[in-house]
Enzyme design. Structure first.
Site, PDB file in Angstrom:
ATOM      1  N   SER A  11       0.823  -1.217   0.000  1.00 19.93           N
ATOM      2  CA  SER A  11       0.000   0.000   0.000  1.00 19.93           C
ATOM      3  C   SER A  11       0.860   1.272   0.000  1.00 19.93           C
ATOM      4  O   SER A  11       1.682   1.470   0.904  1.00 19.93           O
ATOM      5  CB  SER A  11      -0.908  -0.015   1.246  1.00 19.93           C
ATOM      6  OG  SER A  11      -1.281   1.291   1.605  1.00 19.93           O
TER       7      SER A  11
HETATM    8  N1  LIG Z   1      -6.288   8.872   1.971  1.00 19.71           N
HETATM    9  C1  LIG Z   1      -6.013   7.617   2.616  1.00 19.71           C
HETATM   10  C2  LIG Z   1      -6.171   6.478   1.639  1.00 19.71           C
HETATM   11  C3  LIG Z   1      -6.081   5.148   2.331  1.00 19.71           C
HETATM   12  C4  LIG Z   1      -6.517   4.028   1.430  1.00 19.71           C
HETATM   13  O1  LIG Z   1      -7.453   4.185   0.636  1.00 19.71           O
HETATM   14  N2  LIG Z   1      -5.842   2.892   1.571  1.00 19.71           N
HETATM   15  C5  LIG Z   1      -6.218   1.729   0.786  1.00 19.71           C
HETATM   16  C6  LIG Z   1      -4.994   0.832   0.588  1.00 19.71           C
HETATM   17  S1  LIG Z   1      -3.769   1.608  -0.390  1.00 19.71           S
HETATM   18  C7  LIG Z   1      -7.256   0.939   1.556  1.00 19.71           C
HETATM   19  O2  LIG Z   1      -7.169   0.810   2.753  1.00 19.71           O
HETATM   20  N3  LIG Z   1      -8.262   0.403   0.855  1.00 19.71           N
HETATM   21  C8  LIG Z   1      -9.282  -0.411   1.451  1.00 19.71           C
HETATM   22  C9  LIG Z   1     -10.621   0.269   1.518  1.00 19.71           C
HETATM   23  O3  LIG Z   1     -10.740   1.474   1.209  1.00 19.71           O
HETATM   24  O4  LIG Z   1     -11.571  -0.410   1.872  1.00 19.71           O
HETATM   25  C10 LIG Z   1      -4.599   7.630   3.202  1.00 19.71           C
HETATM   26  O5  LIG Z   1      -3.781   8.435   2.755  1.00 19.71           O
HETATM   27  O6  LIG Z   1      -4.348   6.868   4.146  1.00 19.71           O
END
Ligand SMILES: N[C@@H](CCC(=O)N[C@@H](CS)C(=O)NCC(=O)O)C(=O)O
Length: 218
Positions: A11
């Site tokens: 990630s």
């Molecule tokens: N703006 C957030 C984005 C976090 C994000 O979307 N992470 C993704 C992985 S790269 C995630 O957890 N996706 C799972 C979901 O949204 O359910 C940050 O900077 O932490």
């Protein structure tokens, strides 16, 4: 200090936080593997601490915090008070915050729009609209780096750390052509010289590359 980071190495926002942890040399951070591809983030225990079910997620004692940008500035405010990575001068800090929002509002959405259908759907190629978003994100980044080695002023800051985690990952989806984007390529190379990048970004970036190859070949 009892910091726990919920993470998955591939990630990009997790890697941005890793790099800050590395740059600040924070000891004793506990890591909890949260495999999105196995739906760990949708399990009750995780939803209790982060209803938005995103990683990275940080706990510091009883304090709960999600979003890499909020986590990064929290770590800097609490553990890196005199660091040049996030100076306290209001205007310098504002320029850094602006680029953190650029990551949050432009770079990362371009990535997510393109990689979510691959990892969580059935897509095996990028859509033209997705490619256009990435190109536009590259165009802005290239302009920001015109006449400047770093994204927010003349020193490396957390703005570079946050954005390079995303841009280096976008490069895995849509190669950054050095002839078109010389400033971005030189900036990534400058970031990549630092230990925090070698330890905090490179291994997870290679894991992203490995997973992407598998998912695109389905
Ligand atoms: N703006 C957030 C984005 C976090 C994000 O979307 N992470 C993704 C992985 S790269 C995630 O957890 N996706 C799972 C979901 O949204 O359910 C940050 O900077 O932490």
């Amino acid at each position: 200090m009892a910091l726990t980071l919920y993470k998955m190495d591939a990630s990009p926002p997790v890697r941005a936080v890793y790099m800050v942890i590395e740059a600040l040399k924070l000891p004793n951070v506990e890591y909890v593997e949260t495999d999105l591809l196995a739906d760990d983030h949708l399990k009750d225990d995780f939803l209790k601490i982060n209803p938005q079910h995103t990683i990275p997620h940080l706990t510091d004692g009883n304090f709960q915090l999600s979003d890499s940008h909020a986590i990064i500035t929290y770590l800097m405010n609490k553990y890196g008070k005199n660091s040049d990575l996030y100076p306290s001068d209001p205007q310098q800090r504002a320029m850094i915050d602006q680029k953190l929002h650029f990551d949050s509002g432009i770079l990362y959405p371009a990535l997510r729009e393109n990689d979510e259908p691959i990892f969580f759907g059935t897509a095996t190629s990028l859509k033209p609209e997705g490619v256009a978003k990435i190109r536009s994100a590259y165009d802005f980044t290239e302009k920001f780096l015109t006449g400047s080695q770093w994204l927010a002023g003349n020193k490396l800051t957390v703005a570079d750390i946050s954005c390079v985690a995303t841009v280096s990952t976008l490069n895995e989806l849509l190669h950054i052509d050095e002839a078109m984007y010389p400033n971005i390529c030189a900036w990534i190379n400058r970031c990549a010289e630092h230990e925090f990048y070698k330890n905090g970004n490179q291994p997870g970036l290679m894991e992203f590359r490995r997973l992407l190859k598998i998912y695109l070949a389905r």
